[in-house]
Motif scaffolding. Structure first.
Motif, mmCIF file in Angstrom:
data_model
loop_
_atom_site.group_PDB
_atom_site.id
_atom_site.type_symbol
_atom_site.label_atom_id
_atom_site.label_comp_id
_atom_site.label_asym_id
_atom_site.label_seq_id
_atom_site.Cartn_x
_atom_site.Cartn_y
_atom_site.Cartn_z
ATOM 1 N N ASP A 1 -7.558 -7.008 -8.162
ATOM 2 C CA ASP A 1 -7.110 -8.457 -7.771
ATOM 3 C C ASP A 1 -6.701 -8.492 -6.062
ATOM 4 O OD1 ASP A 1 -4.571 -7.114 -7.392
ATOM 5 O OD2 ASP A 1 -3.232 -8.337 -8.376
ATOM 6 N N ASP A 2 -6.594 -9.516 -5.630
ATOM 7 C CA ASP A 2 -6.389 -9.691 -4.076
ATOM 8 C C ASP A 2 -4.874 -9.791 -4.127
ATOM 9 O OD1 ASP A 2 -6.190 -9.980 -1.387
ATOM 10 O OD2 ASP A 2 -7.705 -11.628 -1.322
ATOM 11 N N PHE A 3 -4.067 -9.086 -3.444
ATOM 12 C CA PHE A 3 -2.435 -8.972 -3.615
ATOM 13 C C PHE A 3 -2.033 -10.469 -2.758
ATOM 14 C CE2 PHE A 3 1.818 -7.717 -1.849
ATOM 15 C CZ PHE A 3 2.424 -7.633 -3.177
ATOM 16 N N ARG B 1 -3.818 4.187 -7.955
ATOM 17 C CA ARG B 1 -4.092 2.715 -7.139
ATOM 18 C C ARG B 1 -5.564 3.138 -6.312
ATOM 19 N NH1 ARG B 1 0.559 -0.319 -4.875
ATOM 20 N NH2 ARG B 1 0.591 1.557 -3.654
ATOM 21 N N ILE B 2 -6.147 2.125 -6.092
ATOM 22 C CA ILE B 2 -7.074 2.235 -4.835
ATOM 23 C C ILE B 2 -6.928 0.856 -4.122
ATOM 24 C CG2 ILE B 2 -9.602 1.916 -4.004
ATOM 25 C CD1 ILE B 2 -10.006 3.535 -6.585
ATOM 26 N N ILE B 3 -6.766 0.892 -2.774
ATOM 27 C CA ILE B 3 -6.207 -0.468 -2.014
ATOM 28 C C ILE B 3 -7.196 -0.347 -0.832
ATOM 29 C CG2 ILE B 3 -4.472 -1.666 -0.783
ATOM 30 C CD1 ILE B 3 -2.629 -0.075 -2.750
ATOM 31 N N PHE B 4 -7.715 -1.633 -0.585
ATOM 32 C CA PHE B 4 -8.556 -1.775 0.666
ATOM 33 C C PHE B 4 -7.954 -2.805 1.295
ATOM 34 C CE2 PHE B 4 -11.859 0.580 -1.699
ATOM 35 C CZ PHE B 4 -12.256 1.271 -0.892
ATOM 36 N N ARG B 5 -7.720 -2.851 2.651
ATOM 37 C CA ARG B 5 -7.148 -3.958 3.583
ATOM 38 C C ARG B 5 -7.950 -3.730 4.844
ATOM 39 N NH1 ARG B 5 -2.803 -2.785 6.336
ATOM 40 N NH2 ARG B 5 -2.606 -4.754 6.980
ATOM 41 N N PRO C 1 0.833 -1.244 0.009
ATOM 42 C CA PRO C 1 0.157 0.000 0.052
ATOM 43 C C PRO C 1 0.841 1.380 -0.061
ATOM 44 C CG PRO C 1 -0.797 -1.462 1.833
ATOM 45 C CD PRO C 1 0.679 -2.066 1.093
ATOM 46 N N THR C 2 2.013 1.143 0.318
ATOM 47 C CA THR C 2 2.967 2.360 0.402
ATOM 48 C C THR C 2 3.132 2.980 -1.190
ATOM 49 O OG1 THR C 2 4.195 1.469 2.029
ATOM 50 C CG2 THR C 2 5.199 3.146 0.778
ATOM 51 N N VAL D 1 4.350 -18.440 0.174
ATOM 52 C CA VAL D 1 3.075 -17.497 -0.290
ATOM 53 C C VAL D 1 2.452 -16.723 0.618
ATOM 54 C CG1 VAL D 1 1.321 -17.525 -1.822
ATOM 55 C CG2 VAL D 1 3.449 -19.039 -2.434
ATOM 56 N N ALA D 2 2.073 -15.393 0.502
ATOM 57 C CA ALA D 2 1.147 -14.618 1.776
ATOM 58 C C ALA D 2 0.085 -14.569 0.664
ATOM 59 C CB ALA D 2 1.803 -13.505 2.241
ATOM 60 N N LYS D 3 -1.221 -14.822 0.777
ATOM 61 C CA LYS D 3 -2.348 -14.607 0.326
ATOM 62 C C LYS D 3 -3.248 -13.571 0.775
ATOM 63 C CE LYS D 3 -2.536 -18.946 -2.173
ATOM 64 N NZ LYS D 3 -3.364 -20.414 -2.110
ATOM 65 N N LYS D 4 -4.396 -12.997 0.235
ATOM 66 C CA LYS D 4 -5.237 -12.021 0.685
ATOM 67 C C LYS D 4 -4.657 -10.828 1.568
ATOM 68 C CE LYS D 4 -9.181 -15.111 1.415
ATOM 69 N NZ LYS D 4 -10.334 -15.561 2.284
ATOM 70 N N GLN D 5 -3.490 -10.295 0.731
ATOM 71 C CA GLN D 5 -2.738 -9.230 1.350
ATOM 72 C C GLN D 5 -3.474 -7.646 0.970
ATOM 73 O OE1 GLN D 5 -0.543 -9.573 3.587
ATOM 74 N NE2 GLN D 5 -1.049 -11.797 3.577
ATOM 75 N N GLY D 6 -4.666 -7.684 0.358
ATOM 76 C CA GLY D 6 -5.296 -6.284 0.023
ATOM 77 C C GLY D 6 -5.910 -6.306 -1.082
#
Ligand code: G6P
Ligand code: ZN
Length: 609
Positions: free
Chosen positions: A521-523, A548-552, A375-376, A533-538
């Motif tokens: 997508d879901d990062f 960009r628009i991001i939700f977490r 998100p940075t 692997v790290a899923k569902k990160q935003g």
């Protein structure tokens, strides 16, 4: 003096109870307690929860079992314990010592008054003492920026042998252990240790066959020594001593106060007026020790701004040239100039662009690697590209940076790779330790200012604002804003995320307002070093123009759910707009795409950064 003085004598077997006296472990029956899953940075709950019978004990035993299972021999090396000084720290420290001894720990380093900032802990683990074996790890008692006090939050996290936060496989194991725990070990007869004064205590078993050494250490020494080896303190002093320069550092009554005083007053010879709220308090004086425009109210007002980062009328009162704030455990930072807010993403980009003003990087052959959390903003990407640094985009959480810093493979087998990382959540740091470091970021900024002023042809002070604006003029500006919706209903917040997740295909290619969604997508992060692997990160909406628009959902919320909405728009030349105006259209699109009001019942954020 930091160097521990205790003698290390032979290893002793504590498993036979005969003659152990004060070192005799007792096994106490217990049962699993629900909800002990560590979040982004350890376990954080209300103090009342932590005070419930066996609550802390269960978690600590689960942690010791996971540490041992990871192959660490806790009877060798030392265990570091310290915290941000919040309510319940003193009691928790004694429990940790008593349980540590019962589980086989023989040597402890405890921060004086129980105080150790998170970066200081990382520095201490990495440095070790010459006479004692190096620390194998640390318990840090903090809930970072969450409020403290009897009715607020307490927290505990574990850091490993290189000073890094426990990796996910370890925190998962700690959690799994909490769900099956039947008993914990504690030395009930162990004396209370006086943590108010630096010094060494040796506790012997009755029969003299075993001993435990506890060293109460100066909280600031190791960290400050490290910082002195990184920065040119005399150049910084030159800046601070200028009659036209002034600064204020707000520790928000967290743990950073003693570090600020040590560096700026004792070493750099500045007046106490540099310090604001630098006396640690167990409730942070009722404040919310989070360095941002909303919570660092006092500093923000002194610097002539309101909570939106807009200039306020100061009625002619003088405004300092430089302002900084830290969070409860001292790893976060906020940087301000005179009536000027530096967003954390811009701060990272500026530090990276000017890394060669810092001797640490200059003497190591220059910076090589740069990383930011997803998100940075992409401001640092532009610098990395320009200066040919390797760039990495990780999920939110400092722990993801450690692997990159320690990798030789990613950098053609180089023995050592100078590295800078940062997050939009007011975290910045480098590979000198394995945590973000608020004080480091402040000294980095002062180095940049000192350098700019030394090289300036004019007598007028080159300011923070001058430096940031020159940066934008060169690279363009990534307008950026984060909206937080705190204390939301967790079920509804999750439903909102699920809806966006279900619509990624439908949203990709869609036109929304003046934007067109190139990809939704879901990062997912695949660690380039170990392949994990790290899923569902935003949830991400990547626009064709680079916006960009991001939700977490926050991983550090104390209670309820915190929804974070991140908005970014890049402008190559229009660098002088007001951020809220530049982002207004994209914010509207974000609120509509998520149907935030439908799910959460509000569109009013609690915090804007
Ligand atoms: C802690 C971690 C950071 C992380 C931050 C935000 O401070 O150390 O690495 O960026 O939390 O987490 P959140 O999940 O609340 O956005
Ligand atoms: Zn923190």
């Amino acid at each position: 003096k930091f160097v521990p003085t205790g003698e290390v004598t032979g290893e002793h077997d504590l498993t036979s109870n005969a003659g152990l006296g004060k070192l005799k472990p007792t096994s106490v029956s217990t049962a699993p307690i629900a909800g002990q899953k560590p979040g982004t940075s350890g376990l954080r709950k209300k103090v009342a929860e932590f005070k419930k019978e066996n609550y802390l004990n269960n978690f600590v035993q689960a942690a010791f079992d996971a540490i041992k299972a990871s192959g660490t021999d806790i009877s060798k090396g030392s265990l570091v314990i310290g915290g941000d000084g919040r309510y319940f720290n003193p009691e928790a420290i004694q429990i940790l010592i008593q349980m540590g001894v019962a589980n086989g720990v023989r040597r402890f380093w405890i921060g004086q008054d129980g105080l150790l900032s998170t970066p200081a802990v990382s520095a201490i683990i990495r440095e070790g003492g010459p006479r004692w074996q190096k620390a194998f790890g640390a318990f840090i008692l903090t809930a970072s920026h969450n409020p403290g006090g009897p009715t607020e939050d307490f927290g505990i996290k574990y850091n490993c042998e290189h000073g890094e936060p426990a990796p996910e496989r370890m925190t998962d194991e700690i959690y799994a252990n909490t769900t099956t725990i039947k008993s914990y070990k504690i030395c009930k007869e162990f004396p209370n240790i006086d943590i108010g004064a630096a010094g060494h205590s040796k506790i012997m078993s009755d029969d003299g066959s075993a001993e435990v050494n506890i060293e109460v250490i100066d909280s600031t020494e190791a960290h400050v020594k490290l910082l002195k080896s990184i920065f040119d303190f005399s150049a910084i002093r030159g800046l601070l001593d200028r009659p036209d320069f002034s600064m204020v550092y707000d520790a928000m009554h967290g743990v950073n106060g003693p570090y600020v005083k040590k560096v700026f007053c004792d070493i750099l010879g500045q007046d106490l007026s540099v310090t604001l709220n630098c006396v640690p308090k167990d409730d942070f004086n009722g404040g919310h020790a989070d360095p941002n425009l909303t919570y660092a109210k006092e500093l923000v007002a002194v610097m002539g701004l309101n909570r939106k980062g807009e200039k306020i009328d100061m009625g002619g009162r003088p405004i300092p040239s430089f302002g900084a704030a830290a969070d409860g455990d001292g790893d976060r930072n906020m940087i301000l100039g005179t009536q000027f807010f530096v967003s954390p993403s811009d701060s990272l980009a500026v530090i990276v662009a000017n890394a060669d003003t810092i001797p640490f990087f200059r003497t190591q052959g220059g910076l090589k690697g740069v990383a930011r959390s997803m998100p940075t903003s992409g401001a640092v990407d532009l610098v990395a590209k320009d200066l040919n640094y390797s760039l990495f985009e990780t999920p939110t959480g400092w722990k993801y940076f450690g692997n990159l810093m320690d990798s030789k493979e990613l950098f053609d087998g180089a023995e050592y790779t100078p590295f800078i990382c940062g997050e939009e959540s007011f975290g910045t740091g480098s590979d000198h330790i394995r945590e973000k470091d608020g004080l480091w970021a402040v000294l980095a900024w002062l180095s940049i200012l000192a350098h700019a002023n030394t090289n300036s042809l004019s007598d007028t002070l080159v300011t923070v604002e001058d430096i940031v604006k020159a940066h934008w003029a060169k690279y363009g500006r990534n307008y950026y804003s984060r909206w937080d919706f705190e204390n939301m209903n967790a079920t509804k917040a999750n439903a909102m995320m699920d809806k966006m997740r279900a619509e990624t295909d439908a949203n990709t290619g869609k036109t929304v307002g003046k934007y067109s969604i190139e990809k939704s997508d879901d990062f997912v992060y695949v660690d380039p070093v170990d392949g994990s692997v790290a899923k569902k990160q935003g949830m991400r909406f990547l626009m064709t123009d680079g916006s960009r628009i991001i939700f977490r959902l926050s991983g550090t919320a104390g209670s309820g759910a915190t929804v974070r909405m991140y908005i970014e728009q890049y402008e190559p030349t229009k660098i002088d707009m007001v951020a809220s105006e530049a982002l207004a259209d994209l914010i509207r699109v974000a609120l509509d795409l998520s149907d935030l009001k439908g799910f959460l019942g509000t569109e009013e954020p609690t915090v804007i950064t």
